[in-house]
Scaffold this motif. Structure first.
Motif, short mmCIF file in Angstrom:
data_model
loop_
_atom_site.label_atom_id
_atom_site.label_comp_id
_atom_site.label_asym_id
_atom_site.label_seq_id
_atom_site.Cartn_x
_atom_site.Cartn_y
_atom_site.Cartn_z
N ALA A 152 0.83 -1.22 0.00
CA ALA A 152 0.00 0.00 0.00
C ALA A 152 0.85 1.26 0.00
O ALA A 152 0.40 2.31 -0.47
N ASN A 153 2.09 1.18 0.52
CA ASN A 153 2.96 2.35 0.51
C ASN A 153 3.18 2.85 -0.90
O ASN A 153 3.02 4.03 -1.21
N THR A 178 -0.18 3.99 -2.84
CA THR A 178 -0.64 5.32 -2.45
C THR A 178 0.25 6.40 -3.04
O THR A 178 -0.23 7.43 -3.54
N LEU A 232 -7.54 3.02 0.79
CA LEU A 232 -6.95 2.91 -0.54
C LEU A 232 -7.97 3.19 -1.65
O LEU A 232 -7.68 3.93 -2.60
N GLY A 274 8.67 3.38 4.56
CA GLY A 274 8.14 3.50 3.21
C GLY A 274 8.85 4.48 2.31
O GLY A 274 8.43 4.67 1.16
N SER A 295 2.43 4.81 3.91
CA SER A 295 1.56 5.15 2.78
C SER A 295 1.02 6.57 2.89
O SER A 295 1.09 7.35 1.93
#
Length: 365
Positions: free
Chosen positions: A61-62, A65, A93, A264, A304
């Motif tokens: 997800a990092n 996004t 998300l 991230g 993220s």
């Protein structure tokens, strides 16, 4: 969330016949719980209090996004638990960032993977827990949907996943990274999948260990024998890249910032570099932009939700020009990032990005 509406970096490349997806990603989504403001590493048998705490979607997800906030149409294939953590990550998300979760799935009875990250002394320590997601029911497509680019991990694989070869065969530019080899073998055979990739972006330690070299720059040159574009991140020293086709080499120093949470930052760097590559910017500009995105991200909580959008990039550039002064370092920053003048709008409307918060599931007031 309408960050994409501010700037479309690929507007010049878009056409009615082009793919609907700019970047395809697949991987594991974690719920990240981040503690910051620790004076030292936790000591066994004691209790440590952190001055700050944040929660956000993590793992793949990092990068998803970060790509979406830079205006790229991003599609993510991942498994989500049917618990509250899974609800929070899915909503953040899909609704919060506008990421296409069409190929993703919710799994009944499977709990979301969790990572606790502790930031101190400019670094971090992480503890994670999770279980392998059960295999999907029915037939799974071997190849992802048509996309301009895909990001894949080669970590611990002597053979690349089948989908990488299939995606590359259809014209998708595959950007590869690799994780830390816990076995300590650092077997060059694990990089065999680079034959399908357009670029490889390891960090300095990974690059040197796989290539058996004693410097990141030598590692980048050696990796360029395996992949068209080798990019090695140098941490606080910036990044170096070697284009195997043209022979061009570029290097940029990192921006000096006060880091709150480095979680991230590497993913945000990759997202910035992918954006510049798809937009066909010069190599040095791509490196500089990726470094800027990473530098802005470490000043916020969470992997993220710390990723910058165009408004924050524009705000940084306005401040950089206003406070550069006559010092050599300030003039060098203005020279290196002058390409932003043609890219950024003259004015941008404020739009608060989602940020990591100490808890999830606040009830509506």
């Amino acid at each position: 969330m309408d960050e994409q509406g501010i700037i479309d970096p690929l507007s010049a490349q878009r056409s009615a016949k082009g793919p609907a997806t700019d970047v395809y990603l697949t991987g594991t989504v974690f719920l990240d719980i981040i503690f910051t403001g620790l004076e030292t590493a936790p000591v066994r048998g004691t209790e440590s209090w952190a001055r700050g705490m944040g929660s956000s979607p993590g793992g793949i997800a990092n990068m998803a996004t970060a790509l979406a906030r830079l205006g790229l149409r991003t599609t993510l294939a991942a498994a989500f638990g049917d618990d509250m953590y899974g609800d929070y990550c899915w909503d953040s998300l899909a609704a919060g960032e506008g990421i296409d979760l069409g190929p993703s799935r919710r799994i009944a009875g499977w709990h979301s993977p969790v990572t606790v990250s502790m930031a101190y002394e400019g670094e971090r320590t992480m503890v994670s827990h999770g279980h392998q997601a059960p295999p999907p029911e029915g037939t799974v497509p071997a190849c992802p949907p048509p996309a301009r680019a895909a990001v894949a991990s080669l970590a611990g694989r002597a053979e690349s996943p089948e989908w990488i070869a299939g995606a590359a065969a259809t014209g998708t530019k595959v950007f590869a990274d690799v994780g830390w080899d816990e076995t300590g073998r650092w077997d060059p055979a694990d990089l065999h999948g680079l034959r399908h990739c357009a670029a490889f972006l390891p960090n300095a330690e990974e690059a040197m260990r796989y290539t058996r070299t004693d410097s990141p720059r030598a590692a980048a040159r050696k990796l360029a024998d395996l992949v068209p574009l080798a990019v090695v991140t140098l941490g606080a020293e910036g990044a170096v890249a070697v284009d195997a086709g043209s022979g061009e080499t570029a290097e940029v120093p990192a921006l000096l910032v006060e880091a709150l949470d480095p979680t991230g930052a590497g993913d945000v760097f990759v997202a910035g570099f992918v954006t510049g590559t798809l937009a066909r910017w010069p190599l040095a500009d791509r490196l500089a932009f990726a470094s800027l995105c990473a530098a802005l991200s470490v000043q916020e909580f969470g992997g993220s939700l710390s990723a910058p959008g165009w408004i924050e990039i524009a705000d940084w550039w306005q401040q950089a020009k206003a406070y550069a002064g006559e010092a050599a370092a300030g003039r060098e920053v203005l020279r290196r990032y002058a390409f932003l003048d043609e890219l950024l709008p003259a004015g941008t409307r404020p739009w608060p990005l989602r940020r990591a918060v100490p808890t999830i599931g606040f009830r509506p007031a």
